[in-house]
Write a protein that holds these residues in place. Structure first.
Motif, PDB file in Angstrom:
ATOM      1  N   ASN A  44      35.519  40.731  45.497  1.00  0.00           N
ATOM      2  CA  ASN A  44      35.550  41.870  46.127  1.00  0.00           C
ATOM      3  C   ASN A  44      36.613  42.515  46.406  1.00  0.00           C
ATOM      4  O   ASN A  44      37.297  42.820  47.247  1.00  0.00           O
ATOM      5  N   GLY A  45      37.694  42.405  45.557  1.00  0.00           N
ATOM      6  CA  GLY A  45      38.950  42.367  45.053  1.00  0.00           C
ATOM      7  C   GLY A  45      40.125  42.250  46.025  1.00  0.00           C
ATOM      8  O   GLY A  45      41.073  42.583  46.444  1.00  0.00           O
ATOM      9  N   THR A  46      39.753  40.898  46.356  1.00  0.00           N
ATOM     10  CA  THR A  46      40.002  39.701  46.943  1.00  0.00           C
ATOM     11  C   THR A  46      40.739  38.969  46.959  1.00  0.00           C
ATOM     12  O   THR A  46      39.864  37.882  46.043  1.00  0.00           O
ATOM     13  N   LEU A  47      42.259  38.742  46.063  1.00  0.00           N
ATOM     14  CA  LEU A  47      42.628  37.387  45.878  1.00  0.00           C
ATOM     15  C   LEU A  47      42.421  36.357  46.385  1.00  0.00           C
ATOM     16  O   LEU A  47      42.315  36.151  47.883  1.00  0.00           O
ATOM     17  N   VAL A  48      41.286  35.188  45.956  1.00  0.00           N
ATOM     18  CA  VAL A  48      40.705  34.234  46.591  1.00  0.00           C
ATOM     19  C   VAL A  48      41.249  32.405  45.905  1.00  0.00           C
ATOM     20  O   VAL A  48      41.599  32.132  45.927  1.00  0.00           O
ATOM     21  N   ALA A  49      41.467  32.817  45.044  1.00  0.00           N
ATOM     22  CA  ALA A  49      42.791  31.500  43.926  1.00  0.00           C
ATOM     23  C   ALA A  49      43.746  31.893  43.211  1.00  0.00           C
ATOM     24  O   ALA A  49      43.785  33.010  42.300  1.00  0.00           O
ATOM     25  N   GLU A  50      44.388  31.432  42.302  1.00  0.00           N
ATOM     26  CA  GLU A  50      45.787  31.402  42.079  1.00  0.00           C
ATOM     27  C   GLU A  50      46.365  29.637  41.372  1.00  0.00           C
ATOM     28  O   GLU A  50      46.460  29.405  42.359  1.00  0.00           O
ATOM     29  N   HIS A  51      47.020  30.415  39.813  1.00  0.00           N
ATOM     30  CA  HIS A  51      46.760  28.925  39.866  1.00  0.00           C
ATOM     31  C   HIS A  51      47.597  29.120  38.457  1.00  0.00           C
ATOM     32  O   HIS A  51      48.105  29.585  38.119  1.00  0.00           O
ATOM     33  N   VAL A  72      33.024  38.959  40.529  1.00  0.00           N
ATOM     34  CA  VAL A  72      34.516  38.692  40.988  1.00  0.00           C
ATOM     35  C   VAL A  72      34.873  38.784  39.657  1.00  0.00           C
ATOM     36  O   VAL A  72      34.369  39.326  38.607  1.00  0.00           O
ATOM     37  N   GLN A  73      36.277  38.919  40.095  1.00  0.00           N
ATOM     38  CA  GLN A  73      37.480  39.353  38.464  1.00  0.00           C
ATOM     39  C   GLN A  73      38.483  38.246  38.340  1.00  0.00           C
ATOM     40  O   GLN A  73      38.409  37.147  39.764  1.00  0.00           O
ATOM     41  N   ILE A  74      38.207  38.060  37.174  1.00  0.00           N
ATOM     42  CA  ILE A  74      39.314  37.206  36.448  1.00  0.00           C
ATOM     43  C   ILE A  74      40.224  37.687  35.650  1.00  0.00           C
ATOM     44  O   ILE A  74      40.159  39.108  34.846  1.00  0.00           O
ATOM     45  N   LYS A  75      41.797  37.755  35.975  1.00  0.00           N
ATOM     46  CA  LYS A  75      42.637  38.093  36.028  1.00  0.00           C
ATOM     47  C   LYS A  75      43.516  36.796  35.156  1.00  0.00           C
ATOM     48  O   LYS A  75      43.682  36.266  35.938  1.00  0.00           O
ATOM     49  N   GLY A  76      45.070  37.447  34.883  1.00  0.00           N
ATOM     50  CA  GLY A  76      45.696  36.311  34.311  1.00  0.00           C
ATOM     51  C   GLY A  76      46.522  37.416  32.671  1.00  0.00           C
ATOM     52  O   GLY A  76      45.574  37.854  31.885  1.00  0.00           O
ATOM     53  N   GLN A  77      47.049  36.354  31.941  1.00  0.00           N
ATOM     54  CA  GLN A  77      47.805  35.814  31.266  1.00  0.00           C
ATOM     55  C   GLN A  77      47.025  35.520  29.942  1.00  0.00           C
ATOM     56  O   GLN A  77      45.908  34.297  30.298  1.00  0.00           O
ATOM     57  N   PHE A  78      46.369  36.420  29.160  1.00  0.00           N
ATOM     58  CA  PHE A  78      45.001  36.202  28.404  1.00  0.00           C
ATOM     59  C   PHE A  78      46.037  36.067  27.022  1.00  0.00           C
ATOM     60  O   PHE A  78      46.412  36.716  26.089  1.00  0.00           O
TER      61      PHE A  78
END
Length: 93
Positions: A44-51, A72-78
């Motif tokens: 819901n737009g809130t960061l819940v996990a970062e690795h 759910v959104q997944i973001k990062g370097q792809f």
């Protein structure tokens, strides 16, 4: 052919997947393994996990409760040419 997870619990929507059924879920995400790569999971737009993604590092894996309408959104370097580096799954537990 649509994957089973679409009809069961989630539906894709632009840059996210939307939950269709309340429940407990395990979310796993893995992005490009490279120095400086960071994989993020937002609910819901809130960061819940970062690795921080390094070669040989473990992916983000955590359990959460989602309600109908949560997204759910997944973001990062792809990595654009080898999709083995870009993975995520959401499994009902």
């Amino acid at each position: 052919i649509k994957p089973n997870w679409i009809k069961d619990s989630f539906v894709p929507a632009y840059d996210r997947v939307v939950c269709l059924k309340d429940g407990s879920y395990q979310i796993m995400s893995k992005t490009y393994e490279n120095a400086g790569g960071v994989g993020s999971v937002l609910i819901n737009g809130t960061l819940v996990a970062e690795h921080f993604q390094e070669a040989g590092s473990a992916p983000n894996v955590f359990n959460t409760y989602l309600k109908r309408g949560d997204y759910v959104q997944i973001k990062g370097q792809f990595y654009s040419t080898n999709f083995n580096y870009n993975q995520y799954s959401i499994v009902k537990i």
